[in-house]
Design a protein around this motif. Structure first.
Motif, PDB file in Angstrom:
ATOM      1  N   HIS A 187     -38.635 -20.375 -52.098  1.00  0.00           N
ATOM      2  CA  HIS A 187     -39.723 -19.933 -52.572  1.00  0.00           C
ATOM      3  C   HIS A 187     -40.191 -19.394 -51.089  1.00  0.00           C
ATOM      4  O   HIS A 187     -41.491 -18.567 -51.376  1.00  0.00           O
ATOM      5  CB  HIS A 187     -40.535 -21.041 -53.046  1.00  0.00           C
ATOM      6  CG  HIS A 187     -40.517 -20.925 -54.179  1.00  0.00           C
ATOM      7  ND1 HIS A 187     -40.905 -20.377 -55.506  1.00  0.00           N
ATOM      8  CD2 HIS A 187     -39.835 -22.052 -55.385  1.00  0.00           C
ATOM      9  CE1 HIS A 187     -40.326 -20.319 -56.899  1.00  0.00           C
ATOM     10  NE2 HIS A 187     -40.241 -21.904 -56.841  1.00  0.00           N
ATOM     11  N   CYS A 228     -37.926 -23.388 -62.896  1.00  0.00           N
ATOM     12  CA  CYS A 228     -38.617 -22.993 -62.482  1.00  0.00           C
ATOM     13  C   CYS A 228     -40.096 -22.962 -63.092  1.00  0.00           C
ATOM     14  O   CYS A 228     -40.435 -22.387 -63.750  1.00  0.00           O
ATOM     15  CB  CYS A 228     -38.499 -21.751 -61.599  1.00  0.00           C
ATOM     16  SG  CYS A 228     -39.954 -21.321 -60.311  1.00  0.00           S
ATOM     17  N   LEU A 229     -41.175 -23.228 -62.255  1.00  0.00           N
ATOM     18  CA  LEU A 229     -42.727 -23.805 -63.382  1.00  0.00           C
ATOM     19  C   LEU A 229     -43.285 -21.879 -62.980  1.00  0.00           C
ATOM     20  O   LEU A 229     -44.243 -21.761 -64.009  1.00  0.00           O
ATOM     21  CB  LEU A 229     -43.593 -24.857 -62.054  1.00  0.00           C
ATOM     22  CG  LEU A 229     -43.586 -26.095 -62.494  1.00  0.00           C
ATOM     23  CD1 LEU A 229     -44.166 -26.745 -61.307  1.00  0.00           C
ATOM     24  CD2 LEU A 229     -43.276 -26.174 -63.752  1.00  0.00           C
ATOM     25  N   HIS A 282     -33.909 -24.974 -53.903  1.00  0.00           N
ATOM     26  CA  HIS A 282     -34.692 -23.694 -54.942  1.00  0.00           C
ATOM     27  C   HIS A 282     -35.792 -23.554 -54.036  1.00  0.00           C
ATOM     28  O   HIS A 282     -36.415 -22.701 -53.971  1.00  0.00           O
ATOM     29  CB  HIS A 282     -34.085 -24.039 -56.316  1.00  0.00           C
ATOM     30  CG  HIS A 282     -35.696 -23.938 -57.186  1.00  0.00           C
ATOM     31  ND1 HIS A 282     -35.057 -23.597 -58.495  1.00  0.00           N
ATOM     32  CD2 HIS A 282     -36.300 -23.784 -56.495  1.00  0.00           C
ATOM     33  CE1 HIS A 282     -36.033 -22.800 -58.862  1.00  0.00           C
ATOM     34  NE2 HIS A 282     -37.709 -23.270 -58.457  1.00  0.00           N
ATOM     35  N   GLU A 283     -36.118 -24.430 -53.461  1.00  0.00           N
ATOM     36  CA  GLU A 283     -38.299 -24.988 -53.226  1.00  0.00           C
ATOM     37  C   GLU A 283     -37.733 -24.356 -52.062  1.00  0.00           C
ATOM     38  O   GLU A 283     -38.810 -23.010 -51.851  1.00  0.00           O
ATOM     39  CB  GLU A 283     -38.276 -25.929 -52.933  1.00  0.00           C
ATOM     40  CG  GLU A 283     -38.632 -27.003 -54.233  1.00  0.00           C
ATOM     41  CD  GLU A 283     -38.988 -26.402 -55.687  1.00  0.00           C
ATOM     42  OE1 GLU A 283     -40.004 -25.269 -55.557  1.00  0.00           O
ATOM     43  OE2 GLU A 283     -38.365 -26.846 -56.859  1.00  0.00           O
ATOM     44  N   GLN A 295     -46.412 -21.032 -55.370  1.00  0.00           N
ATOM     45  CA  GLN A 295     -47.296 -21.065 -56.571  1.00  0.00           C
ATOM     46  C   GLN A 295     -48.401 -21.734 -57.261  1.00  0.00           C
ATOM     47  O   GLN A 295     -48.426 -21.486 -58.011  1.00  0.00           O
ATOM     48  CB  GLN A 295     -45.757 -22.029 -57.033  1.00  0.00           C
ATOM     49  CG  GLN A 295     -44.456 -21.731 -57.112  1.00  0.00           C
ATOM     50  CD  GLN A 295     -43.220 -22.731 -56.850  1.00  0.00           C
ATOM     51  OE1 GLN A 295     -43.082 -23.723 -57.003  1.00  0.00           O
ATOM     52  NE2 GLN A 295     -43.176 -22.981 -59.183  1.00  0.00           N
TER      53      GLN A 295
END
Ligand code: NI
Length: 188
Positions: free
Chosen positions: A155, A109-110, A151-152, A51
């Motif tokens: 990514h 999510c960012l 979730h992470e 990210q």
């Protein structure tokens, strides 16, 4: 420490499959520090290295839970509710035996700013990971941390929470995001 720019959808880098970390050196520690600073500044509760454009299997998480404090029954409470920082780093994380029972959380999510949707994930997992020194850890994890970690970890495989939604729902979220960006553009 420095705040790094967060990449957002539809940046194709978010679809990258991240590489394992092999060097547990000062450069890694600096990146982890910068990731924490970036996450707290955003603010968010989790951030994967991709990210900030770094395709490595590194995650930082801090659920920043409110401080538990007792009040006398009926006592007026007008102070700000403080949070306890609880920074966690997961390097080269793996999930073992995910539970068959699921938890549903309204995830955000960012990299998909201000958009939220319910996602089902295994409620409990066993996780294995390394820390910044390369030391190995294993723990059973449930609740919010289990959701956030999964979730992470998505990514690291180039998967966003919106990829768990139906095509129609995903389109709606991306449309809302596009509209929001346009509105902000006009306001600015
Ligand atoms: Ni995310």
């Amino acid at each position: 420490m420095s705040i790094l720019p967060i990449i957002e959808v539809p940046d194709p880098r978010l679809k990258t499959i991240s590489e394992p970390v092999t060097e547990f050196d000062d450069e890694l520690k600096t990146l982890v520090d910068d990731m924490f600073e970036t996450m707290y500044d955003a603010p968010g509760i989790g951030l994967a290295a991709i990210q900030v454009g770094v395709p490595k299997r590194i995650l930082v998480i801090d659920l920043q839970e409110p401080v538990e404090h007792d009040h006398e029954h009926g006592e007026h409470c007008d102070h700000e509710h403080e949070v306890v920082n609880d920074p966690k780093v997961f390097i080269n994380p793996e999930i073992l035996d995910p539970s068959s029972d699921l938890n549903s959380y309204n995830e955000g999510c960012l990299s998909v700013p201000d958009q939220y949707a319910e996602v089902d994930r295994p409620a409990a997992i066993t996780a294995r990971w390394q820390d910044v020194n390369g030391k190995r850890h294993e723990a059973q994890i449930d609740g919010m941390l289990a959701t956030c970690l999964q979730h992470e970890m998505d990514h690291l495989e180039g998967i966003l929470f919106i990829d768990h939604l139906s095509r129609l729902k995903r389109k709606m979220v991306l449309k809302k995001l596009e509209k929001q960006r346009k509105d902000q553009g006009i306001a600015a």
